[in-house]
Design an enzyme around this catalytic site. Structure first.
Site, short mmCIF file in Angstrom:
data_model
loop_
_atom_site.label_atom_id
_atom_site.label_comp_id
_atom_site.label_asym_id
_atom_site.label_seq_id
_atom_site.Cartn_x
_atom_site.Cartn_y
_atom_site.Cartn_z
N LYS A 68 0.83 -1.20 0.00
CA LYS A 68 0.00 0.00 0.00
C LYS A 68 0.87 1.26 0.00
O LYS A 68 0.58 2.23 -0.69
CB LYS A 68 -0.94 -0.01 1.23
CG LYS A 68 -2.07 -1.04 1.08
CD LYS A 68 -2.78 -1.36 2.38
CE LYS A 68 -3.78 -2.51 2.14
NZ LYS A 68 -4.39 -3.05 3.36
N GLN A 112 -4.96 -2.16 9.71
CA GLN A 112 -4.84 -3.44 9.01
C GLN A 112 -5.53 -4.54 9.81
O GLN A 112 -5.25 -4.74 10.99
CB GLN A 112 -3.36 -3.78 8.78
CG GLN A 112 -3.13 -5.02 7.95
CD GLN A 112 -3.66 -4.92 6.53
OE1 GLN A 112 -3.55 -3.89 5.88
NE2 GLN A 112 -4.27 -6.00 6.05
N ASP A 135 -11.26 2.53 4.46
CA ASP A 135 -11.67 1.13 4.32
C ASP A 135 -13.20 1.01 4.24
O ASP A 135 -13.72 -0.06 3.97
CB ASP A 135 -11.17 0.32 5.52
CG ASP A 135 -10.21 -0.77 5.10
OD1 ASP A 135 -10.05 -0.99 3.88
OD2 ASP A 135 -9.62 -1.42 5.99
#
Ligand code: NAD
Length: 302
Positions: A68, A112, A135
């Site tokens: 990322k 994460q 997200d």
């Protein structure tokens, strides 16, 4: 065998040996990243910053996060990685996320997942402001999606939509079947496909669906978001359908998707390779979301 395309169609899209158009996520990710970089330069290069929070030393999670940051740099974005040991504790993780939430120089926050055992992930998510929720997982983001309000949508479902759009797969009035009903993938994707303007007629299939083959065989767009290797066979696929593989299973033979690629590519009209389909698109859409977050926060011109 091979997932390599045999030829290209008149639009330059590669075809599989069986003739399906290969929905190449690596190529599209590179295009989207380049477009994001160009957009940022054209706006005078204001700082756009993604922050990730990685707790523990899970190998795949470390690789995902590293990737990322590599792609964020290519998109001309700043990125920050907060790394904490597995035993940092709930309070410390919440403190780090709260600091990122309050920091005006940070536009996107991604924690994460999964956090190591013992952490309350929901409590951590609640600390992420909806406008920084790249997200798309918080209740506020999910609520905005349901209500059709401006906001951030999960990167994997958004990536599937971008694959369909860029390959000009028709959606209006078409039947879509999404296998999987998680809040991460299946549910938001079903909402996106049914949205006004996209206009597919959507069926959500899941572990209790009876006669999965029958349900799937009607689909013009079929998405596997399960995590069961080879669940989708040629028998599930309507000739010419677009088949999108989100599932990821780690087997001794390597990473395997939900779709039996060799058999299905001979029947489908479009198919995602695995790997190289939805995975890279998830990262591309994380960066797209980071720019959207900067806009929502008023830190980037519309
Ligand atoms: P999940 O475990 O939360 O959900 C799986 C879904 O599959 C459930 O809704 C369940 O009802 C359904 N299911 C299980 N067995 C089934 C069966 N036999 N028939 C029909 N439906 C069945 O998983 P998730 O978080 O939604 O992720 C799904 C898959 O996508 C996983 O393999 C995950 O690793 C992968 N994934 C990939 C990406 C990507 O970028 N490609 C991103 C996120 C998740």
């Amino acid at each position: 065998m091979t997932n390599q395309p045999a030829s290209t169609d008149p639009n330059g899209f590669a075809r599989t040996p069986g003739g399906a158009i290969s929905m190449d996520g690596n190529r599209l990710r590179d295009e989207i990243v380049a477009e994001l970089a160009a957009t940022i330069v054209a706006a005078g290069s204001p700082a756009v910053c993604l922050a990730t929070v990685l707790v523990g030393d899970d190998g795949p999670s470390q690789r995902y996060v590293r990737n990322k940051h590599v792609q964020a740099a290519k998109a001309g974005m700043l990125s920050r990685n907060e790394v904490l040991p597995a035993d940092a504790g709930q309070a410390r993780v919440e403190q780090v996320v709260s600091a990122l939430a309050a920091d005006p120089n940070v536009h996107g926050i991604l924690v994460q997942s999964p956090l190591p055992a013992g952490y309350d992930e929901e409590a951590v998510l609640r600390l992420i402001p909806a406008d920084k929720d790249v997200d798309g997982l918080t209740s506020e983001s999910m609520g905005r999606l349901v209500r059709g309000l401006p906001g951030l949508v999960g990167c994997t479902p958004l990536g599937v939509m971008r694959l369909l759009e860029r390959h000009a797969v028709p959606t209006r009035g078409r039947r879509a079947v999404v296998i999987g009903r998680s809040t991460l993938v299946g549910l938001p994707l079903s909402l996106l496909l049914a949205r006004k303007g996209v206009d597919a007629t959507v069926t959500i299939a899941h572990s209790r669906t009876a006669d999965l083959v029958d349900v799937c065989r009607d689909a013009d767009i079929l998405v596997g978001a399960v995590g069961q290797p080879g669940l989708i066979t040629a028998a599930h696929v309507k000739p010419g359908a677009a088949v999108i593989d989100v599932g990821i299973s780690r087997t001794e033979a390597g990473i395997v998707g939900d779709v039996d690629f060799e058999a299905v590519q001979a029947v489908a009209g479009y198919i995602t390779p695995m790997p190289g389909g939805t995975g890279p698109m998830t990262i591309a859409c994380l960066l797209e979301n980071t720019l959207t977050a900067a806009r929502l926060l008023g830190a980037f011109p519309d």
